[in-house]
Motif scaffolding. Structure first.
Motif, PDB file in Angstrom:
ATOM      1  N   PHE A  55      24.272  44.408  44.433  1.00  8.21           N
ATOM      2  CA  PHE A  55      25.244  43.757  45.316  1.00  8.21           C
ATOM      3  C   PHE A  55      25.511  42.322  44.878  1.00  8.21           C
ATOM      4  O   PHE A  55      26.664  41.880  44.841  1.00  8.21           O
ATOM      5  CB  PHE A  55      24.735  43.778  46.764  1.00  8.21           C
ATOM      6  N   VAL A  56      24.463  41.590  44.555  1.00  7.34           N
ATOM      7  CA  VAL A  56      24.614  40.182  44.149  1.00  7.34           C
ATOM      8  C   VAL A  56      25.419  40.083  42.857  1.00  7.34           C
ATOM      9  O   VAL A  56      26.297  39.212  42.721  1.00  7.34           O
ATOM     10  CB  VAL A  56      23.231  39.504  43.982  1.00  7.34           C
ATOM     11  N   ILE A  57      25.155  40.962  41.888  1.00  5.14           N
ATOM     12  CA  ILE A  57      25.895  40.947  40.616  1.00  5.14           C
ATOM     13  C   ILE A  57      27.389  41.119  40.874  1.00  5.14           C
ATOM     14  O   ILE A  57      28.220  40.359  40.358  1.00  5.14           O
ATOM     15  CB  ILE A  57      25.379  42.061  39.667  1.00  5.14           C
ATOM     16  N   LEU A  58      27.743  42.114  41.697  1.00  5.23           N
ATOM     17  CA  LEU A  58      29.158  42.369  41.985  1.00  5.23           C
ATOM     18  C   LEU A  58      29.769  41.244  42.810  1.00  5.23           C
ATOM     19  O   LEU A  58      30.868  40.766  42.508  1.00  5.23           O
ATOM     20  CB  LEU A  58      29.304  43.701  42.733  1.00  5.23           C
ATOM     21  N   GLN A  59      29.066  40.804  43.845  1.00  6.62           N
ATOM     22  CA  GLN A  59      29.603  39.783  44.752  1.00  6.62           C
ATOM     23  C   GLN A  59      29.840  38.461  44.030  1.00  6.62           C
ATOM     24  O   GLN A  59      30.910  37.851  44.164  1.00  6.62           O
ATOM     25  CB  GLN A  59      28.622  39.588  45.914  1.00  6.62           C
ATOM     26  N   VAL A  60      28.876  38.027  43.238  1.00  5.93           N
ATOM     27  CA  VAL A  60      29.007  36.752  42.514  1.00  5.93           C
ATOM     28  C   VAL A  60      30.149  36.820  41.498  1.00  5.93           C
ATOM     29  O   VAL A  60      30.990  35.914  41.417  1.00  5.93           O
ATOM     30  CB  VAL A  60      27.678  36.382  41.809  1.00  5.93           C
ATOM     31  N   ASN A  61      30.194  37.901  40.717  1.00  4.89           N
ATOM     32  CA  ASN A  61      31.259  38.066  39.721  1.00  4.89           C
ATOM     33  C   ASN A  61      32.634  38.049  40.378  1.00  4.89           C
ATOM     34  O   ASN A  61      33.561  37.370  39.909  1.00  4.89           O
ATOM     35  CB  ASN A  61      31.080  39.393  38.969  1.00  4.89           C
ATOM     36  N   THR A  62      32.775  38.796  41.470  1.00  8.06           N
ATOM     37  CA  THR A  62      34.070  38.909  42.144  1.00  8.06           C
ATOM     38  C   THR A  62      34.508  37.590  42.766  1.00  8.06           C
ATOM     39  O   THR A  62      35.663  37.177  42.612  1.00  8.06           O
ATOM     40  CB  THR A  62      34.010  40.001  43.240  1.00  8.06           C
ATOM     41  N   VAL A  63      33.586  36.931  43.470  1.00 11.67           N
ATOM     42  CA  VAL A  63      33.922  35.673  44.143  1.00 11.67           C
ATOM     43  C   VAL A  63      34.360  34.613  43.136  1.00 11.67           C
ATOM     44  O   VAL A  63      35.389  33.941  43.326  1.00 11.67           O
ATOM     45  CB  VAL A  63      32.726  35.154  44.977  1.00 11.67           C
ATOM     46  N   PHE A  64      33.609  34.457  42.055  1.00 13.59           N
ATOM     47  CA  PHE A  64      33.957  33.435  41.065  1.00 13.59           C
ATOM     48  C   PHE A  64      35.272  33.760  40.353  1.00 13.59           C
ATOM     49  O   PHE A  64      36.045  32.861  40.016  1.00 13.59           O
ATOM     50  CB  PHE A  64      32.830  33.268  40.042  1.00 13.59           C
ATOM     51  N   THR A  65      35.547  35.045  40.132  1.00  8.54           N
ATOM     52  CA  THR A  65      36.808  35.446  39.509  1.00  8.54           C
ATOM     53  C   THR A  65      37.986  35.119  40.414  1.00  8.54           C
ATOM     54  O   THR A  65      39.008  34.578  39.973  1.00  8.54           O
ATOM     55  CB  THR A  65      36.803  36.956  39.200  1.00  8.54           C
ATOM     56  N   LEU A  66      37.852  35.442  41.705  1.00  8.87           N
ATOM     57  CA  LEU A  66      38.925  35.150  42.668  1.00  8.87           C
ATOM     58  C   LEU A  66      39.139  33.645  42.814  1.00  8.87           C
ATOM     59  O   LEU A  66      40.283  33.178  42.899  1.00  8.87           O
ATOM     60  CB  LEU A  66      38.597  35.783  44.022  1.00  8.87           C
ATOM     61  N   LEU A  67      38.056  32.888  42.846  1.00  4.55           N
ATOM     62  CA  LEU A  67      38.171  31.432  42.958  1.00  4.55           C
ATOM     63  C   LEU A  67      38.848  30.833  41.724  1.00  4.55           C
ATOM     64  O   LEU A  67      39.649  29.895  41.833  1.00  4.55           O
ATOM     65  CB  LEU A  67      36.781  30.804  43.142  1.00  4.55           C
ATOM     66  N   ALA A  68      38.532  31.385  40.563  1.00  7.73           N
ATOM     67  CA  ALA A  68      39.127  30.890  39.316  1.00  7.73           C
ATOM     68  C   ALA A  68      40.637  31.058  39.314  1.00  7.73           C
ATOM     69  O   ALA A  68      41.373  30.253  38.721  1.00  7.73           O
ATOM     70  CB  ALA A  68      38.507  31.609  38.116  1.00  7.73           C
ATOM     71  N   HIS A  69      41.124  32.121  39.976  1.00  2.00           N
ATOM     72  CA  HIS A  69      42.567  32.338  40.072  1.00  2.00           C
ATOM     73  C   HIS A  69      43.211  31.387  41.079  1.00  2.00           C
ATOM     74  O   HIS A  69      44.382  31.039  40.945  1.00  2.00           O
ATOM     75  CB  HIS A  69      42.865  33.787  40.473  1.00  2.00           C
ATOM     76  N   ARG A  70      42.455  30.995  42.092  1.00  2.00           N
ATOM     77  CA  ARG A  70      42.998  30.121  43.146  1.00  2.00           C
ATOM     78  C   ARG A  70      42.991  28.646  42.734  1.00  2.00           C
ATOM     79  O   ARG A  70      43.783  27.853  43.230  1.00  2.00           O
ATOM     80  CB  ARG A  70      42.172  30.291  44.425  1.00  2.00           C
ATOM     81  N   ILE A  71      42.066  28.278  41.837  1.00  7.98           N
ATOM     82  CA  ILE A  71      41.933  26.872  41.421  1.00  7.98           C
ATOM     83  C   ILE A  71      42.729  26.650  40.133  1.00  7.98           C
ATOM     84  O   ILE A  71      42.390  27.207  39.077  1.00  7.98           O
ATOM     85  CB  ILE A  71      40.450  26.499  41.205  1.00  7.98           C
ATOM     86  N   GLU A  72      43.781  25.871  40.223  1.00  5.06           N
ATOM     87  CA  GLU A  72      44.678  25.667  39.086  1.00  5.06           C
ATOM     88  C   GLU A  72      43.984  24.994  37.902  1.00  5.06           C
ATOM     89  O   GLU A  72      44.329  25.227  36.749  1.00  5.06           O
ATOM     90  CB  GLU A  72      45.884  24.821  39.524  1.00  5.06           C
ATOM     91  N   SER A  73      42.988  24.140  38.191  1.00  6.77           N
ATOM     92  CA  SER A  73      42.320  23.395  37.123  1.00  6.77           C
ATOM     93  C   SER A  73      41.224  24.211  36.423  1.00  6.77           C
ATOM     94  O   SER A  73      40.600  23.730  35.475  1.00  6.77           O
ATOM     95  CB  SER A  73      41.700  22.110  37.690  1.00  6.77           C
ATOM     96  N   ALA A  74      40.991  25.442  36.896  1.00  6.60           N
ATOM     97  CA  ALA A  74      39.946  26.279  36.300  1.00  6.60           C
ATOM     98  C   ALA A  74      40.291  26.630  34.858  1.00  6.60           C
ATOM     99  O   ALA A  74      41.456  26.842  34.511  1.00  6.60           O
ATOM    100  CB  ALA A  74      39.769  27.556  37.117  1.00  6.60           C
ATOM    101  N   SER A  75      39.269  26.680  34.019  1.00  7.18           N
ATOM    102  CA  SER A  75      39.475  26.995  32.603  1.00  7.18           C
ATOM    103  C   SER A  75      40.012  28.425  32.441  1.00  7.18           C
ATOM    104  O   SER A  75      39.407  29.370  32.951  1.00  7.18           O
ATOM    105  CB  SER A  75      38.139  26.877  31.855  1.00  7.18           C
ATOM    106  N   PRO A  76      41.153  28.611  31.751  1.00  8.95           N
ATOM    107  CA  PRO A  76      41.696  29.957  31.539  1.00  8.95           C
ATOM    108  C   PRO A  76      40.705  30.880  30.818  1.00  8.95           C
ATOM    109  O   PRO A  76      40.594  32.056  31.158  1.00  8.95           O
ATOM    110  CB  PRO A  76      42.935  29.703  30.672  1.00  8.95           C
ATOM    111  N   ALA A  77      39.985  30.324  29.829  1.00  7.74           N
ATOM    112  CA  ALA A  77      39.004  31.127  29.086  1.00  7.74           C
ATOM    113  C   ALA A  77      37.877  31.594  30.004  1.00  7.74           C
ATOM    114  O   ALA A  77      37.437  32.747  29.938  1.00  7.74           O
ATOM    115  CB  ALA A  77      38.443  30.324  27.919  1.00  7.74           C
TER     116      ALA A  77
END
Length: 314
Positions: A246-268
């Motif tokens: 659960f933690v592996i999936l939850q952490v991966n998903t949350v950080f991926t979604l946040l990266a899309h919402r934060i414009e300054s996030a590194s594209p790579a």
């Protein structure tokens, strides 16, 4: 350029930036990863289906996990591997929409399945005498039905809202198709889509996280209060395995979604996180459960020994 006939477009996925020297090693590595995912998840599914001793609520719920993992991996890897060999990053709009839909269905199914498994462990440990009454076959069927019904309903509405929009760009910002990347291709008002997406994230991520936190808090309380070491050991074994997945999936998903919402996030970094959601859970889930759950591990070993014995005789 705005195209009102979006279904006729070809979209351009983000370049893999591979040199000719890197093409074949990358293809082989990707193909081996996909093959391992298929074999391991099919092995877990087949073991649960064939062994009547595993026809228990926990394992029947677990059966849904390799199914959704296979769905997510198959939605991503074949197209990805083809594009590596062909150096062609074009994908039709219809194929892109289908890939995005299936990938989102996979992620949602995993979250809901893991939440249901947390509830199952909560009942088994906190109310063992009433376990078979609460987790009856009829109740189990309802839980599984609602997992997939809620999943497909949420995703159907999500992509129905997207289908009303038109594109003004065809260059994707990701290595594969997903809803956040597709939304970035349209110049129309996306307020409704963004609100629905945020509500969906809160419901799915927040809802499943709340269920897991509550159930594990109750399980922890029972483990602290009980003097039965066997109960404690069994709880730690099954719950530890579930919590890891659960933690592996939850952490991966949350950080991926946040990266899309934060414009300054590194594209790579965003692309790497996106790939991790599609690679790590399908790759690690069957190995974690297969190695940590004693009943499942013994059943898998029995099937493998039986299969190898048959092959030797032939």
């Amino acid at each position: 350029m705005t195209d009102t006939n979006a279904s006729s477009q070809w979209l351009l996925l983000q370049s893999l930036e591979l040199s000719w020297i890197q093409v074949y090693p990358s293809f082989v590595f990707g193909a081996l990863t996909y093959l391992i995912i298929i074999v391991c998840n099919l092995l877990v599914s087949a073991t649960i289906a064939m062994n009547k001793k595993l026809h228990k609520p926990m394992f029947i719920l677990l059966f849904n996990l390799p199914l959704s993992d296979l769905l997510g991996a198959t939605a991503f890897f074949p197209q990805f591997l083809f594009s590596i060999l062909s150096h062609n990053r074009l994908i039709s709009t219809d194929a892109c929409m289908l890939q995005a839909f299936l990938i989102h269905v996979y992620g949602t199914a995993n979250l809901l399945t893991l939440a249901a498994m947390a509830y199952d462990r909560y009942i088994a440990i906190c109310s063992p005498l009433r376990y078979h009454i609460i987790m009856s076959p009829k109740k189990l069927v309802k839980i599984i039905f609602f997992i997939w019904f809620i999943d497909f309903s949420i995703m159907a509405v999500l992509f129905a809202l997207f289908a009303r929009l038109t594109f003004c760009s065809r260059k994707m910002v990701d290595l594969f198709c997903n809803n956040p990347s597709l939304l970035k291709l349209t110049c129309e008002d996306k307020t409704v889509n963004n609100i629905y997406g945020l509500v969906g994230i809160v419901f799915l991520q927040g809802g499943t996280l709340s269920i897991v936190i509550y159930t594990y808090a109750q399980i922890l309380r029972v483990c602290v209060m009980t003097n039965n070491m066997d109960t404690r050991k069994k709880a730690i074994q099954t719950c530890g395995t579930h919590l890891t997945v659960f933690v592996i999936l939850q952490v991966n998903t949350v950080f991926t979604l946040l990266a899309h919402r934060i414009e300054s996030a590194s594209p790579a970094m965003r692309r790497l996180l996106g790939l991790s959601v599609l690679v790590f859970p399908p790759f690690l889930d069957p190995m974690i459960y297969g190695l940590k759950l004693t009943e499942l591990k013994e059943s898998i070993q029995f099937i493998l020994r039986k299969t190898l014995s048959k092959l030797r005789r032939e």
